[in-house]
Design a protein around this motif. Sequence first.
Motif, PDB file in Angstrom:
ATOM      1  N   GLY A 134     -57.150  -7.778  16.997  1.00 37.13           N
ATOM      2  CA  GLY A 134     -55.961  -7.833  16.172  1.00 37.13           C
ATOM      3  C   GLY A 134     -54.681  -8.061  16.961  1.00 37.13           C
ATOM      4  O   GLY A 134     -53.839  -8.884  16.581  1.00 37.13           O
ATOM      5  N   THR A 135     -54.501  -7.343  18.074  1.00 35.21           N
ATOM      6  CA  THR A 135     -53.281  -7.515  18.866  1.00 35.21           C
ATOM      7  C   THR A 135     -53.191  -8.921  19.430  1.00 35.21           C
ATOM      8  O   THR A 135     -52.104  -9.511  19.482  1.00 35.21           O
ATOM      9  CB  THR A 135     -53.240  -6.489  20.010  1.00 35.21           C
ATOM     10  OG1 THR A 135     -54.474  -6.537  20.747  1.00 35.21           O
ATOM     11  CG2 THR A 135     -53.044  -5.080  19.482  1.00 35.21           C
ATOM     12  N   ALA A 136     -54.318  -9.478  19.866  1.00 36.85           N
ATOM     13  CA  ALA A 136     -54.329 -10.842  20.383  1.00 36.85           C
ATOM     14  C   ALA A 136     -54.045 -11.846  19.272  1.00 36.85           C
ATOM     15  O   ALA A 136     -53.380 -12.865  19.490  1.00 36.85           O
ATOM     16  CB  ALA A 136     -55.673 -11.151  21.035  1.00 36.85           C
ATOM     17  N   ALA A 137     -54.546 -11.558  18.063  1.00 36.67           N
ATOM     18  CA  ALA A 137     -54.299 -12.453  16.930  1.00 36.67           C
ATOM     19  C   ALA A 137     -52.812 -12.518  16.604  1.00 36.67           C
ATOM     20  O   ALA A 137     -52.260 -13.599  16.354  1.00 36.67           O
ATOM     21  CB  ALA A 137     -55.091 -11.990  15.712  1.00 36.67           C
ATOM     22  N   LEU A 138     -52.130 -11.378  16.614  1.00 38.05           N
ATOM     23  CA  LEU A 138     -50.692 -11.367  16.353  1.00 38.05           C
ATOM     24  C   LEU A 138     -49.919 -12.049  17.476  1.00 38.05           C
ATOM     25  O   LEU A 138     -48.907 -12.717  17.232  1.00 38.05           O
ATOM     26  CB  LEU A 138     -50.197  -9.930  16.173  1.00 38.05           C
ATOM     27  CG  LEU A 138     -50.608  -9.238  14.871  1.00 38.05           C
ATOM     28  CD1 LEU A 138     -50.076  -7.812  14.837  1.00 38.05           C
ATOM     29  CD2 LEU A 138     -50.123 -10.018  13.659  1.00 38.05           C
ATOM     30  N   SER A 139     -50.394 -11.885  18.704  1.00 37.24           N
ATOM     31  CA  SER A 139     -49.752 -12.568  19.822  1.00 37.24           C
ATOM     32  C   SER A 139     -49.891 -14.081  19.680  1.00 37.24           C
ATOM     33  O   SER A 139     -48.932 -14.829  19.900  1.00 37.24           O
ATOM     34  CB  SER A 139     -50.378 -12.106  21.145  1.00 37.24           C
ATOM     35  OG  SER A 139     -49.792 -12.768  22.241  1.00 37.24           O
ATOM     36  N   ASN A 154     -53.292  -1.902  10.343  1.00 38.49           N
ATOM     37  CA  ASN A 154     -52.814  -0.840  11.240  1.00 38.49           C
ATOM     38  C   ASN A 154     -52.109  -1.430  12.468  1.00 38.49           C
ATOM     39  O   ASN A 154     -52.416  -1.096  13.611  1.00 38.49           O
ATOM     40  CB  ASN A 154     -53.963   0.085  11.657  1.00 38.49           C
ATOM     41  CG  ASN A 154     -55.105  -0.658  12.308  1.00 38.49           C
ATOM     42  OD1 ASN A 154     -55.383  -1.803  11.969  1.00 38.49           O
ATOM     43  ND2 ASN A 154     -55.776  -0.016  13.247  1.00 38.49           N
ATOM     44  N   HIS A 155     -51.155  -2.311  12.225  1.00 41.15           N
ATOM     45  CA  HIS A 155     -50.342  -2.911  13.281  1.00 41.15           C
ATOM     46  C   HIS A 155     -48.885  -2.938  12.820  1.00 41.15           C
ATOM     47  O   HIS A 155     -48.588  -2.681  11.654  1.00 41.15           O
ATOM     48  CB  HIS A 155     -50.815  -4.339  13.591  1.00 41.15           C
ATOM     49  CG  HIS A 155     -52.202  -4.434  14.144  1.00 41.15           C
ATOM     50  ND1 HIS A 155     -52.493  -4.366  15.490  1.00 41.15           N
ATOM     51  CD2 HIS A 155     -53.394  -4.564  13.515  1.00 41.15           C
ATOM     52  CE1 HIS A 155     -53.796  -4.470  15.673  1.00 41.15           C
ATOM     53  NE2 HIS A 155     -54.366  -4.590  14.489  1.00 41.15           N
ATOM     54  N   ASP A 156     -47.997  -3.272  13.722  1.00 42.50           N
ATOM     55  CA  ASP A 156     -46.590  -3.427  13.371  1.00 42.50           C
ATOM     56  C   ASP A 156     -46.378  -4.847  12.837  1.00 42.50           C
ATOM     57  O   ASP A 156     -46.439  -5.821  13.586  1.00 42.50           O
ATOM     58  CB  ASP A 156     -45.708  -3.191  14.607  1.00 42.50           C
ATOM     59  CG  ASP A 156     -44.225  -3.412  14.303  1.00 42.50           C
ATOM     60  OD1 ASP A 156     -43.853  -3.476  13.112  1.00 42.50           O
ATOM     61  OD2 ASP A 156     -43.440  -3.526  15.272  1.00 42.50           O
ATOM     62  N   PHE A 157     -46.132  -4.956  11.553  1.00 49.74           N
ATOM     63  CA  PHE A 157     -45.964  -6.266  10.928  1.00 49.74           C
ATOM     64  C   PHE A 157     -44.501  -6.586  10.621  1.00 49.74           C
ATOM     65  O   PHE A 157     -44.228  -7.523   9.873  1.00 49.74           O
ATOM     66  CB  PHE A 157     -46.780  -6.326   9.624  1.00 49.74           C
ATOM     67  CG  PHE A 157     -48.268  -6.318   9.847  1.00 49.74           C
ATOM     68  CD1 PHE A 157     -48.921  -7.456  10.297  1.00 49.74           C
ATOM     69  CD2 PHE A 157     -49.015  -5.177   9.608  1.00 49.74           C
ATOM     70  CE1 PHE A 157     -50.289  -7.458  10.513  1.00 49.74           C
ATOM     71  CE2 PHE A 157     -50.383  -5.174   9.810  1.00 49.74           C
ATOM     72  CZ  PHE A 157     -51.029  -6.318  10.263  1.00 49.74           C
ATOM     73  N   GLU A 161     -44.452 -11.903   7.717  1.00 48.12           N
ATOM     74  CA  GLU A 161     -44.726 -11.733   6.299  1.00 48.12           C
ATOM     75  C   GLU A 161     -46.207 -11.428   6.153  1.00 48.12           C
ATOM     76  O   GLU A 161     -47.028 -11.946   6.920  1.00 48.12           O
ATOM     77  CB  GLU A 161     -44.368 -13.008   5.530  1.00 48.12           C
ATOM     78  CG  GLU A 161     -42.882 -13.314   5.495  1.00 48.12           C
ATOM     79  CD  GLU A 161     -42.584 -14.547   4.665  1.00 48.12           C
ATOM     80  OE1 GLU A 161     -43.349 -14.832   3.733  1.00 48.12           O
ATOM     81  OE2 GLU A 161     -41.593 -15.232   4.968  1.00 48.12           O
ATOM     82  N   VAL A 162     -46.545 -10.599   5.180  1.00 43.29           N
ATOM     83  CA  VAL A 162     -47.920 -10.126   5.050  1.00 43.29           C
ATOM     84  C   VAL A 162     -48.399 -10.272   3.612  1.00 43.29           C
ATOM     85  O   VAL A 162     -47.667  -9.969   2.665  1.00 43.29           O
ATOM     86  CB  VAL A 162     -48.042  -8.650   5.497  1.00 43.29           C
ATOM     87  CG1 VAL A 162     -49.440  -8.118   5.229  1.00 43.29           C
ATOM     88  CG2 VAL A 162     -47.703  -8.502   6.969  1.00 43.29           C
ATOM     89  N   LEU A 163     -49.642 -10.751   3.473  1.00 43.88           N
ATOM     90  CA  LEU A 163     -50.285 -10.847   2.166  1.00 43.88           C
ATOM     91  C   LEU A 163     -51.561 -10.015   2.192  1.00 43.88           C
ATOM     92  O   LEU A 163     -52.471 -10.308   2.981  1.00 43.88           O
ATOM     93  CB  LEU A 163     -50.629 -12.310   1.846  1.00 43.88           C
ATOM     94  CG  LEU A 163     -51.506 -12.549   0.603  1.00 43.88           C
ATOM     95  CD1 LEU A 163     -50.731 -12.176  -0.659  1.00 43.88           C
ATOM     96  CD2 LEU A 163     -51.972 -13.999   0.545  1.00 43.88           C
ATOM     97  N   PRO A 164     -51.672  -8.953   1.381  1.00 47.18           N
ATOM     98  CA  PRO A 164     -52.924  -8.180   1.340  1.00 47.18           C
ATOM     99  C   PRO A 164     -54.065  -9.051   0.817  1.00 47.18           C
ATOM    100  O   PRO A 164     -53.887  -9.848  -0.100  1.00 47.18           O
ATOM    101  CB  PRO A 164     -52.603  -7.051   0.355  1.00 47.18           C
ATOM    102  CG  PRO A 164     -51.113  -6.970   0.318  1.00 47.18           C
ATOM    103  CD  PRO A 164     -50.634  -8.378   0.508  1.00 47.18           C
ATOM    104  N   ALA A 279     -51.296 -12.248   8.018  1.00 49.91           N
ATOM    105  CA  ALA A 279     -49.938 -12.221   8.545  1.00 49.91           C
ATOM    106  C   ALA A 279     -49.503 -13.645   8.882  1.00 49.91           C
ATOM    107  O   ALA A 279     -50.315 -14.477   9.311  1.00 49.91           O
ATOM    108  CB  ALA A 279     -49.870 -11.343   9.796  1.00 49.91           C
ATOM    109  N   MET A 280     -48.214 -13.910   8.675  1.00 48.55           N
ATOM    110  CA  MET A 280     -47.667 -15.241   8.976  1.00 48.55           C
ATOM    111  C   MET A 280     -46.243 -15.075   9.485  1.00 48.55           C
ATOM    112  O   MET A 280     -45.574 -14.081   9.183  1.00 48.55           O
ATOM    113  CB  MET A 280     -47.701 -16.118   7.728  1.00 48.55           C
ATOM    114  CG  MET A 280     -46.888 -15.589   6.557  1.00 48.55           C
ATOM    115  SD  MET A 280     -47.483 -16.143   4.957  1.00 48.55           S
ATOM    116  CE  MET A 280     -48.642 -14.795   4.583  1.00 48.55           C
ATOM    117  N   ARG A 281     -45.795 -16.023  10.263  1.00 41.80           N
ATOM    118  CA  ARG A 281     -44.421 -15.975  10.738  1.00 41.80           C
ATOM    119  C   ARG A 281     -43.461 -16.210   9.573  1.00 41.80           C
ATOM    120  O   ARG A 281     -43.785 -16.916   8.633  1.00 41.80           O
ATOM    121  CB  ARG A 281     -44.189 -17.033  11.820  1.00 41.80           C
ATOM    122  CG  ARG A 281     -44.882 -16.718  13.127  1.00 41.80           C
ATOM    123  CD  ARG A 281     -44.378 -17.583  14.273  1.00 41.80           C
ATOM    124  NE  ARG A 281     -44.662 -18.995  14.081  1.00 41.80           N
ATOM    125  CZ  ARG A 281     -43.737 -19.934  13.953  1.00 41.80           C
ATOM    126  NH1 ARG A 281     -42.451 -19.620  13.966  1.00 41.80           N
ATOM    127  NH2 ARG A 281     -44.079 -21.193  13.807  1.00 41.80           N
TER     128      ARG A 281
END
Length: 314
Positions: A134-139, A154-157, A161-164, A279-281
């Motif tokens: 997950g951390t690498a995916a956000l990076s 369970n990350h800092d989003f 922008e986040v879509l469940p 998650a998306m920018r």
Amino acid sequence: MTVPSFDPVTARLVLALARDGSIARTAQTERIAPSAVSRRIAELEGRLGVVLFDRSAQGVRLTTAGNAYAETARIILQQIEDLDVLMSGFSAGRAGRLRLACTSSALSGLLPERLALFAQTYPGVTLDIREMYGTAALSALSDAEVDLAVLTDNHDFSPYEVLPVSSDDVWVIAAPDHPLAPRLAGGRPIPFADVVGHEMVGFHHSGALDRLLSDAAARAGQSMGERVNVETMSSLVRMVEAGFGIGFLRGTGLHLLGGTDVLGAPLAEDWARRSMVVAMRKMPFRSHAVTNFLGLLRDTPAPGADAKVSKRRI
């Protein structure tokens, strides 16, 4: 002094190496030879006249100059990607590409079926799917290497922008002859305190689920009684079935219990109630491929874990 021209390919390598901390790991994820990674970084350092990475037997780490380069390169690469997306918006065609960074939990759930539906609906779109933590995916998302990241919540989003997408609660599983089996057979939520003392089959050290459980055990003043450790969820299920201890799965992995006698129940605590998200920018515009995929996710909600497993053996 002549300022070296910006090379996006090498800049992406710098960001990937900063994320991975290992030339060998970056070579594997970027599908190039380790010598090519070393050569490109060394050539860039030579052109810039600075050292970007501290090298040691434990791996590599950005220097102060390297951090400055990485932060600026990230902004430039995001702008390049935004320009590509903006230009693609002038085309009404159904071609393009969709790049996703996904955790193993995401790819073990219903995401493959949704991707298959997307590929069938939009055959002209090329799918580039990367499996990573997950951390690498956000990076990778921040570095504009991918368009979307699919992972647990369970990350800092805050930067995104986040879509469940779906429920992804944490479940405890055990073989039918395990002491916990009578408790799990009903499928009712079970307190973490009632299971933490049992030997377990571990999965993905340093992964999101491992950290979640370890933190919960630490708060309870206990440690996880790990007996063996495996690298895939299917292996975890097999080892639990063979009697090596209890195991923990996310709701997206419950289908792996089909055809086994393994029993399962969700953990009762609020911290164990997770969701899978995309998650998306934060951007003023998105490509047709991203927009269409997000629309497909919204139109095909996944059932929660409680809809998959009822009061029965799985």
